[in-house]
Design a protein around this motif. Structure first.
Motif, PDB file in Angstrom:
ATOM      1  N   ASP A   7       0.822  -1.212   0.000  1.00  0.00           N
ATOM      2  CA  ASP A   7       0.000   0.000   0.000  1.00  0.00           C
ATOM      3  C   ASP A   7       0.857   1.263   0.000  1.00  0.00           C
ATOM      4  O   ASP A   7       0.494   2.267  -0.603  1.00  0.00           O
ATOM      5  CB  ASP A   7      -0.940  -0.009   1.208  1.00  0.00           C
ATOM      6  CG  ASP A   7      -1.966  -1.139   1.129  1.00  0.00           C
ATOM      7  OD1 ASP A   7      -2.476  -1.379   0.016  1.00  0.00           O
ATOM      8  OD2 ASP A   7      -2.228  -1.782   2.157  1.00  0.00           O
ATOM      9  N   SER A   8       1.981   1.211   0.678  1.00  0.00           N
ATOM     10  CA  SER A   8       2.932   2.323   0.675  1.00  0.00           C
ATOM     11  C   SER A   8       4.296   1.758   1.012  1.00  0.00           C
ATOM     12  O   SER A   8       4.403   0.771   1.759  1.00  0.00           O
ATOM     13  CB  SER A   8       2.525   3.408   1.684  1.00  0.00           C
ATOM     14  OG  SER A   8       2.497   2.878   2.993  1.00  0.00           O
ATOM     15  N   PRO A   9       5.381   2.341   0.466  1.00  0.00           N
ATOM     16  CA  PRO A   9       6.723   1.802   0.703  1.00  0.00           C
ATOM     17  C   PRO A   9       7.044   1.728   2.191  1.00  0.00           C
ATOM     18  O   PRO A   9       6.656   2.600   2.969  1.00  0.00           O
ATOM     19  CB  PRO A   9       7.633   2.800  -0.018  1.00  0.00           C
ATOM     20  CG  PRO A   9       6.761   3.436  -1.052  1.00  0.00           C
ATOM     21  CD  PRO A   9       5.405   3.513  -0.432  1.00  0.00           C
ATOM     22  N   GLY A  10       7.772   0.670   2.558  1.00  0.00           N
ATOM     23  CA  GLY A  10       8.126   0.533   3.966  1.00  0.00           C
ATOM     24  C   GLY A  10       8.749  -0.809   4.259  1.00  0.00           C
ATOM     25  O   GLY A  10       9.317  -1.464   3.379  1.00  0.00           O
ATOM     26  N   SER A  14       4.554  -3.572   5.437  1.00  0.00           N
ATOM     27  CA  SER A  14       3.827  -2.820   4.415  1.00  0.00           C
ATOM     28  C   SER A  14       3.199  -3.735   3.368  1.00  0.00           C
ATOM     29  O   SER A  14       2.409  -3.280   2.548  1.00  0.00           O
ATOM     30  CB  SER A  14       4.761  -1.819   3.728  1.00  0.00           C
ATOM     31  OG  SER A  14       5.769  -2.484   2.982  1.00  0.00           O
ATOM     32  N   ARG A  47       9.925  -3.098  -2.462  1.00  0.00           N
ATOM     33  CA  ARG A  47       9.004  -2.907  -1.342  1.00  0.00           C
ATOM     34  C   ARG A  47       9.318  -1.615  -0.583  1.00  0.00           C
ATOM     35  O   ARG A  47       8.425  -0.920  -0.100  1.00  0.00           O
ATOM     36  CB  ARG A  47       9.097  -4.115  -0.412  1.00  0.00           C
ATOM     37  CG  ARG A  47       8.160  -4.056   0.785  1.00  0.00           C
ATOM     38  CD  ARG A  47       8.957  -3.899   2.063  1.00  0.00           C
ATOM     39  NE  ARG A  47       9.792  -5.055   2.311  1.00  0.00           N
ATOM     40  CZ  ARG A  47      10.851  -5.034   3.115  1.00  0.00           C
ATOM     41  NH1 ARG A  47      11.229  -3.921   3.720  1.00  0.00           N
ATOM     42  NH2 ARG A  47      11.573  -6.115   3.311  1.00  0.00           N
ATOM     43  N   GLY A  49      10.468   1.053  -1.949  1.00  0.00           N
ATOM     44  CA  GLY A  49      10.261   2.193  -2.830  1.00  0.00           C
ATOM     45  C   GLY A  49      11.480   2.641  -3.596  1.00  0.00           C
ATOM     46  O   GLY A  49      11.478   3.691  -4.246  1.00  0.00           O
ATOM     47  N   ASP A  59       2.968  -3.555 -10.807  1.00  0.00           N
ATOM     48  CA  ASP A  59       3.711  -3.164  -9.611  1.00  0.00           C
ATOM     49  C   ASP A  59       3.707  -4.261  -8.549  1.00  0.00           C
ATOM     50  O   ASP A  59       4.229  -4.064  -7.448  1.00  0.00           O
ATOM     51  CB  ASP A  59       3.178  -1.852  -9.029  1.00  0.00           C
ATOM     52  CG  ASP A  59       1.699  -1.908  -8.665  1.00  0.00           C
ATOM     53  OD1 ASP A  59       1.102  -2.993  -8.768  1.00  0.00           O
ATOM     54  OD2 ASP A  59       1.155  -0.863  -8.274  1.00  0.00           O
TER      55      ASP A  59
END
Length: 323
Positions: A7-10, A14, A47, A49, A59
């Motif tokens: 859902d968001s880089p981390g 994540s 992962r 980003g 993606d």
């Protein structure tokens, strides 16, 4: 279908397993039901980003996978539904199904089960293509960093099969022993003065070819460790992207530095590399000349644990997600 979503880089947290539409194979493409997905350092970077997929590529993470052909697109005549395959991907391997160009699929080695095969192709394609670029020849000295990882374990054995003397670095006594057990002539703890150890092992000559996964952190030391007319190929940036290069030393050694990325090569080049792996590497595996890396398997739903294990520093060999 189920797929790993970010859902968001981390960090590993994540990632989650969610539902997305099953892809449809276009002309020249094949839809594969996944059996296993290889886990690679590049997956960690994506992962986080730091390693976005090529434009037009899904993606969903995953650069290699194995499975069974579920459908073929127009113009595909070399694959049929039910065929077992391994795939070199630009993305999409962490999913219940994936689509790949027909030329980037090959049959797995006959001596390896389909789960283990899911972690073979990206490593083999990376090493073979880059040692082709470097022109490693029998009688030369080859240095590979990270010898206990998937790439390192394969590179040691492949270079030995080519007739090279192999030096590698690793981070623990257990990993050093792993490298020696897989054919390395010299295995060095990288916490020590490894450039001095390389010089000692080669009588001051240095390495003819270096395969580097570290990037900036090892740049100066790698150049120092090159032999005259030595060739270094950078394939990873675990140690950073910006380093200091002594051009005078490189000039004096008449050395060459090349940086490559398998993921961003054109499809035709990837297809050629896959064919070369099938022709040259699979027979070495089937004959026992190259042993498959030690393997850690995680259920697909435990992808967070798989990434945590990979970055934790204790992993030896290859990690695969089992679907």
């Amino acid at each position: 279908m189920r797929a790993v979503l970010v859902d968001s880089p981390g960090g590993p947290e994540s990632m989650r397993v969610g539902e997305v539409d099953t892809p449809t194979p276009g002309p020249g493409e094949v839809l594969v039901k996944t059996v296993a997905s290889g886990v690679n350092r590049a997956d960690v970077l994506q992962r986080q980003g730091h390693y976005p997929p090529p434009r037009g590529t899904t993606d969903i993470i995953g650069l290699e996978a194995s499975g069974v052909v579920a459908a073929v697109g127009d113009g595909v005549d070399q694959w049929r539904e039910g065929d077992e395959v391994v795939a070199l991907l630009a993305g999409g391997g962490y999913a219940e199904y994936f689509v790949a160009p027909a030329g980037q699929l090959i049959a797995p080695p006959s001596s390896v089960d389909l789960v283990t095969a899911g972690g073979l192709l990206e490593v083999a394609a990376t090493v073979v293509s880059n040692l082709d670029v470097a022109g490693l020849a029998a009688g030369e000295v080859f240095l590979v960093h990270g010898g206990a990882g998937g790439i390192g374990t394969f590179a040691i054995q492949y270079a030995k099969a080519l007739g090279a003397t192999v030096i590698t670095t690793a981070g623990t006594a257990e990993k050093v022993r792993h490298c020696l057990d897989h054919g390395a002539d010299h295995a060095i703890d990288y916490h020590d003065d490894w450039p001095a150890a390389v010089a000692e092992a080669t009588g001051g000559k240095g390495a003819d070819v270096i395969l580097d996964i570290m990037g900036a952190k090892y740049l100066e030391a790698n150049v120092k460790s090159l032999a005259r007319r030595g060739r270094m190929v950078v394939i990873g940036l675990q140690g950073g992207v910006k380093g200091t290069l002594n051009l005078g030393l490189l000039l004096a050694k008449q050395g060459t530095i090349t940086a490559t990325s398998l993921r961003f090569r054109p499809a035709a080049e990837k297809a050629a590399i896959c064919s070369r792996v099938a022709e040259t590497v699979w027979p070495l595996i089937d004959a026992g000349t190259i042993a498959v890396s030690p393997e850690t398997r995680f259920p697909f739903a435990e992808v967070q644990a798989a990434h945590t294990h990979l970055v934790g520093g204790d992993n030896v060999g290859k990690i695969v997600l089992v679907h």
